[in-house]
Design a protein around this motif. Structure first.
Motif, PDB file in Angstrom:
ATOM      1  N   UNK A 109       0.715  -1.358  -0.034  1.00 21.50           N
ATOM      2  CA  UNK A 109       0.071   0.195   0.007  1.00 21.50           C
ATOM      3  C   UNK A 109       0.764   1.200  -0.204  1.00 21.50           C
TER       4      UNK A 109
ATOM      5  N   UNK B 259       1.779   1.780  -3.498  1.00 24.44           N
ATOM      6  CA  UNK B 259       0.753   2.360  -4.187  1.00 24.44           C
ATOM      7  C   UNK B 259       0.667   4.033  -4.092  1.00 24.44           C
TER       8      UNK B 259
ATOM      9  N   UNK C 237      -4.907   6.435  -0.587  1.00 22.11           N
ATOM     10  CA  UNK C 237      -3.870   6.816  -1.107  1.00 22.11           C
ATOM     11  C   UNK C 237      -3.749   8.495  -1.024  1.00 22.11           C
TER      12      UNK C 237
ATOM     13  N   UNK D 207      -2.545   8.810   2.499  1.00 24.81           N
ATOM     14  CA  UNK D 207      -0.987   8.513   2.772  1.00 24.81           C
ATOM     15  C   UNK D 207      -0.219   9.560   2.086  1.00 24.81           C
TER      16      UNK D 207
ATOM     17  N   UNK E 162      -6.390  -5.156  -3.268  1.00 21.56           N
ATOM     18  CA  UNK E 162      -6.783  -4.094  -2.538  1.00 21.56           C
ATOM     19  C   UNK E 162      -5.682  -3.173  -1.956  1.00 21.56           C
TER      20      UNK E 162
ATOM     21  N   UNK F 260      -2.778  -3.274  -3.334  1.00 25.08           N
ATOM     22  CA  UNK F 260      -2.101  -2.503  -4.364  1.00 25.08           C
ATOM     23  C   UNK F 260      -2.838  -0.938  -4.705  1.00 25.08           C
ATOM     24  N   UNK F 261      -3.969  -0.979  -4.451  1.00 23.50           N
ATOM     25  CA  UNK F 261      -4.834   0.106  -4.616  1.00 23.50           C
ATOM     26  C   UNK F 261      -4.743   1.084  -3.671  1.00 23.50           C
ATOM     27  N   UNK F 262      -3.795   0.810  -2.471  1.00 23.44           N
ATOM     28  CA  UNK F 262      -3.445   1.698  -1.445  1.00 23.44           C
ATOM     29  C   UNK F 262      -4.262   1.291  -0.169  1.00 23.44           C
TER      30      UNK F 262
END
Lengths: 246, 498
Positions: A73, A76, A106, A109, B451, B453-455
Motif C-alpha cells: 500500500x 501504491x 492514497x 497517505x 486491495x 495494491x490500490x492503497x
C-alpha cells in the motif's frame, strides 16, 4: 524515477529473475516483451510487493526510495500502479465504494484531503466518459460479472483516478478485442506526460501500435537481453525471440 | 446514497479500536440479595408492584425451571454456570422524575454521552420531562427505551406516539397501565416451559420494552431499545413484547453493550412478536455485548429466545441481526407462520473472533397455506472463533404451496477458526418447495493483494471484503444501524490478519 539493478528473485525456491537491470526515466513508456516463463509477471509482482516472492539480490529505487522495503500500500501511495492481468473479483463490494476508498487511502497517505461522495462521483463520471464506460459500472460489484474487456477497462479507470507516476500494465492486451484494445490504449495515452511513466508488459507487438513505447526491452530467462527503440518490437514480431535474443 | 457505500471512511473514524463500550458507570445501585429462589422472584415482582396473576405466572415459571436441564446440544463450550452466584435485580437509585439536566445523576448522563446517544435524546433518556419531543435538526427521530441493568430508565417520544395510539413503554409500565394486553399476549409465543433459559427469564425478568401498534397504524418512527449491562455479577433478563394489530407496520431496533469484565455475565432475554392480519414487524438487532478478551476471559453469555407468531393472514415478520459481541451466543429468532400467505424472514451476520463461540440460526414453522420464508445467514470466523449456523425449516402437512429459501455462507479468516452449518429441513407437504444453498470460503490472498495494491491497508481490505460478504444482510438494516454495524464488523475483526 525507477531504477532496477541486478535484481534476483525466486518463488518456491525456483529462481525466476536472474540479475535484471532496467531504468525507466520520468515521462517515458517502456515495453517489456518476452516469451512465456521469462519472468514478466514475476517482475510486475515483485515491483508491486506481492507475497510469496523472495528477493535474493539487487535493488530497486523508486523516486529515490528503496521500493523493496515498502508495504504494497505504501508503494501504491508513492505512485506505483499495477494493472492486473487477471483483475480480482470482490463480491458485494460496490465499484464506486472500492474506487473511492482506494483513492482516499492514497490521498490520505500522501497527506492530501479526502474526497467526499459528491466530489468523487464528479471526478469518476468525468473519467468514465473519457473511457467510454457506462455509468452503471460504478454500481456493480468490483469486477463481478464483468466481461474480460470490462475488467481491463475497469483497471484503466482505476489508473486514471489514482493518477500514478508509474503504471505497470501486465499483459493488459490479453483477451481484448480490437475496440476494447483501442479504448484501453487511449486511456493510457491520455495519461502520458512528464509526470507519468509506464512499463508495458506484453507478448505481442499489437498493443504497441496503440501505445507507442519510447524503449523496448527483451526479457528472456530472467534478464533483459536486448534493448532498443520501438522498431525492436517489429523485429521481434518478424523474427521471434530466439533469433533476436541470440 | 446507500449506507454500504460509506463503509470504509466511517470505519476510519473509529480506528482507535478495541471494545470502546467497555467502561463502567460508577453509580449508586440497588441490588436484590445474590442468588435465586422463590423469595427473589417475589422480591422482583413486589419491586415492580405487579398484580397477583403475574407473580403466580413467575412462580410457575420458576417451579418449571427447577425441573429443567440446561440445553447441551449447541456447539458451544463453557464451564457450568452457578445460578446462585449472581444478582437477579440491579437498578440505579433514581429520584422520581428529575426536572432538569442538573438534577439527573451525572454518571448516568455521562454513560449515555459515551455510548454516543445524541444530546437531544440524552435529555429525554435521563428522564427529563418535556425535553425535545420533536427534534430540531430535521432528522427522522428514533424513539428509544433505555434499559440499564434491570430497569428501563426512560422512553422517549412517548407523547408523540400516543397521538397515534401507539404504546411504547417499559414492560413493567405496561403491566401497570395496559394489564389486559400484557396478560393476553405474554407467554403466548414463548411459553414459560419453552426452554431452560426462557423459563428462567419468565421467573425473573426485570424489564424490557412493550410495543402495541393499533389497527391500521404505520408507526411514524423507528422504535429502539438500548440495553446496557453495567453492574457486576448481574444477569440481565429482559422481556420484550411487540404486538402489531391488523394492518399495522413497525420497525424496531435493539442495541446492546456491556463493560469489560473478567467474569462471565449472563444475559437471557425473551422476545415475543405477534403480527395479526396484514401486519408487518421488522426487528433489527445489533448485538455488541462484551466478547471477552483475546484469551477468552470474561464476556457475556447471550442465551436468548426470540420468536414471532405470524398469526394473521398476509402478516410478515423480518428478523435482521448483526451479532458481533458476546463470548457465547445461543440464539434462534424464529417465525411461526400460522396465517395463510404469511411471510417470515431471517437475515443474520455473526462474527466470532478470538475465543468467541456462536451457535445461531432460525426456525421457520410453516403452518398456513402459501407461507413463505427466506433465510440468509453470513457467518464470519476469525482467530479461534467457532461459528455454527443451526436452522430448522418445518413444513406442516396443510401448508400447501409453502416455500423456503435458505442461504448459508461462511467466511474463514485464518486457519484456527471453524464454521459449521447444521440445517434441518422437515417437509410433510408435497406441494411445498425448499431450497438450500451453502458456501464456505476464505478471504483469498489475491483479493487482499489487489486491495493493497490500490492503497488499502490490510485491515481496511479485510473490512471491505467482509462488508461486501455481508452486504445482503446489511442492506436490510435501517440506515443508521447499517453504518454502525459496518463499523462494528471492522472493529470486531481487528488483529485477525497479519
Amino acid at each position: 524515477m525507477l531504477k532496477i539493478e541486478g535484481l534476483t528473485a525466486e518463488i518456491d525456491g525456483k529462481q525466476i529473475l536472474k540479475g535484471l537491470d532496467l531504468e525507466v526515466p520520468a515521462g517515458e513508456v517502456h515495453a517489456i516483451m518476452g516469451p512465456n516463463g521469462a519472468g514478466k509477471s514475476t517482475l510486475s509482482y515483485v515491483l508491486s510487493g506481492r507475497e510469496g516472492y523472495e528477493i535474493t539480490g539487487g535493488s530497486v529505487t523508486f523516486h529515490g526510495k528503496d521500493l523493496l522495503a515498502m508495504e504494497p500500500e505504501e508503494r501504491a501511495a508513492t505512485g506505483l500502479f499495477l494493472a492486473f492481468q487477471y483483475p480480482v473479483e470482490l463480491p458485494g463490494v460496490g465499484n464506486a465504494t472500492f474506487l473511492r476508498t482506494a483513492l482516499n487511502a492514497i490521498r490520505r497517505q500522501r497527506g492530501e484531503p479526502e474526497l467526499d461522495a459528491m466530489q468523487f462521483l464528479k471526478l469518476a463520471r468525468g473519467r468514465m466518459k473519457e473511457l467510454s464506460m457506462p455509468e452503471d459500472m460504478l454500481k456493480r460489484g468490483v469486477n463481478v460479472g464483468f466481461s474480460g474487456g470490462e475488467k481491463k477497462r475497469n483497471e484503466v479507470l482505476q489508473m486514471a483516478l489514482l493518477n500514478p507516476s508509474l503504471a505497470i500494465l501486465d499483459e493488459t492486451d490479453s483477451g481484448l478485442d480490437i475496440d476494447a484494445l483501442k479504448i484501453v490504449s487511449d486511456g493510457v495515452n491520455a495519461l502520458r506526460g512528464p509526470g507519468f511513466s509506464a512499463l508495458v508488459i506484453t507478448h505481442y507487438q499489437r498493443l504497441l501500435n496503440y501505445i507507442v513505447p519510447d524503449r523496448v526491452h527483451v526479457l528472456v530467462n530472467g534478464r533483459i537481453v536486448k534493448s532498443g527503440g520501438k522498431e525492436l518490437a517489429l523485429e521481434l514480431e518478424a523474427h521471434g525471440y530466439a533469433e533476436v535474443a541470440a | 446514497m446507500p449506507a454500504v457505500t460509506e463503509t470504509i471512511e466511517t470505519v476510519q473514524s473509529v480506528a482507535e479500536g478495541g471494545y470502546k463500550w467497555g467502561f463502567e458507570t460508577d453509580i449508586e445501585m440497588e441490588f436484590a440479595p445474590k442468588g435465586l429462589n422463590e423469595d427473589i422472584v417475589r422480591f422482583i415482582s413486589k419491586k415492580k408492584n405487579e398484580p397477583e396473576w403475574l407473580l403466580e405466572w413467575r412462580l410457575k415459571a420458576f417451579a418449571l425451571w427447577k425441573t429443567m436441564k440446561e440445553p447441551d446440544w449447541a456447539a458451544v463450550n463453557y464451564p457450568p454456570i452457578d445460578y446462585q452466584d449472581a444478582y437477579y435485580y440491579a437498578a440505579p437509585v433514581q429520584k422520581a422524575g428529575p426536572k432538569s439536566l442538573d438534577e439527573v445523576d451525572p454518571e448516568l448522563l455521562k454513560t449515555y454521552a459515551k455510548l454516543g446517544i445524541p444530546l437531544k435524546e440524552q435529555a429525554i433518556l435521563a428522564g427529563v420531562e418535556g425535553a425535545g419531543e420533536s427534534p430540531a435538526d430535521g432528522r427522522l427521530p428514533i424513539a428509544i427505551d433505555a434499559v440499564f441493568d434491570s430497569v428501563s430508565v426512560a422512553t422517549t417520544f412517548k407523547g408523540r406516539l400516543e397521538k397515534e395510539g401507539i404504546i411504547f413503554c417499559a414492560i413493567s409500565e405496561a403491566v401497570q397501565n395496559h394489564p389486559d394486553l400484557v396478560r393476553q399476549y405474554l407467554g403466548s409465543v414463548v411459553p414459560q416451559a419453552d426452554n431452560f433459559f426462557a423459563a428462567l427469564n419468565s421467573a425473573v425478568f426485570t424489564d424490557g420494552s412493550f410495543v402495541y401498534i393499533p389497527k391500521g397504524v404505520r408507526c411514524p418512527m423507528e422504535l429502539s431499545t438500548y440495553f446496557r449491562i453495567n453492574a457486576k455479577s448481574t444477569g440481565q433478563f429482559e422481556r420484550t413484547l411487540i404486538i402489531a394489530d391488523e394492518g399495522s407496520t413497525v420497525s424496531y431496533l435493539e442495541g446492546c453493550t456491556a463493560p469489560m469484565r473478567d467474569e462471565n455475565q449472563l444475559h437471557a432475554a425473551v422476545v415475543e412478536l405477534v403480527a395479526l392480519d396484514d401486519a408487518s414487524i421488522k426487528y433489527s438487532t445489533v448485538q455488541n455485548w462484551y466478547p471477552g478478551d483475546a484469551e477468552g476471559k470474561g464476556g457475556i453469555y447471550n442465551f436468548v429466545t426470540k420468536r414471532a407468531a405470524c398469526r394473521g393472514k398476509r402478516s410478515k415478520v423480518s428478523w435482521t441481526q448483526v451479532e458481533t459481541g458476546s463470548a457465547i451466543t445461543w440464539k434462534y429468532p424464529s417465525c411461526i407462520l400460522q396465517g395463510d400467505d404469511s411471510v417470515g424472514e431471517f437475515y443474520s451476520v455473526a462474527i466470532t473472533n478470538n475465543r468467541q463461540q456462536a451457535d445461531t440460526g432460525t426456525k421457520m414453522f410453516h403452518i398456513g397455506k402459501n407461507t413463505r420464508s427466506t433465510i440468509v445467514s453470513k457467518g464470519i470466523s476469525a482467530g479461534f472463533g467457532q461459528n455454527t449456523y443451526r436452522g430448522l425449516v418445518r413444513i406442516g402437512a396443510k401448508a400447501t404451496g409453502a416455500r423456503n429459501f435458505t442461504q448459508c455462507d461462511s467466511l474463514l479468516i485464518g486457519d484456527q477458526c471453524g464454521a459449521h452449518t447444521v440445517p434441518y429441513i422437515e417437509n410433510r407437504c408435497m406441494s411445498a418447495k425448499t431450497e438450500h444453498e451453502a458456501t464456505t470460503s476464505r478471504i483469498a490472498e489475491d483479493q487482499l493483494f489487489y486491495c493493497r495494491q490500490r492503497g488499502l491497508s490490510e485491515e481496511e481490505a479485510v473490512g471491505m471484503i467482509v462488508n461486501g460478504f455481508c452486504r445482503e444482510v446489511l442492506k436490510e438494516l435501517p440506515m443508521e444501524f447499517a453504518v454502525e454495524a459496518q463499523k462494528l464488523l471492522q472493529i470486531s475483526l481487528e488483529g485477525s490478519v497479519g
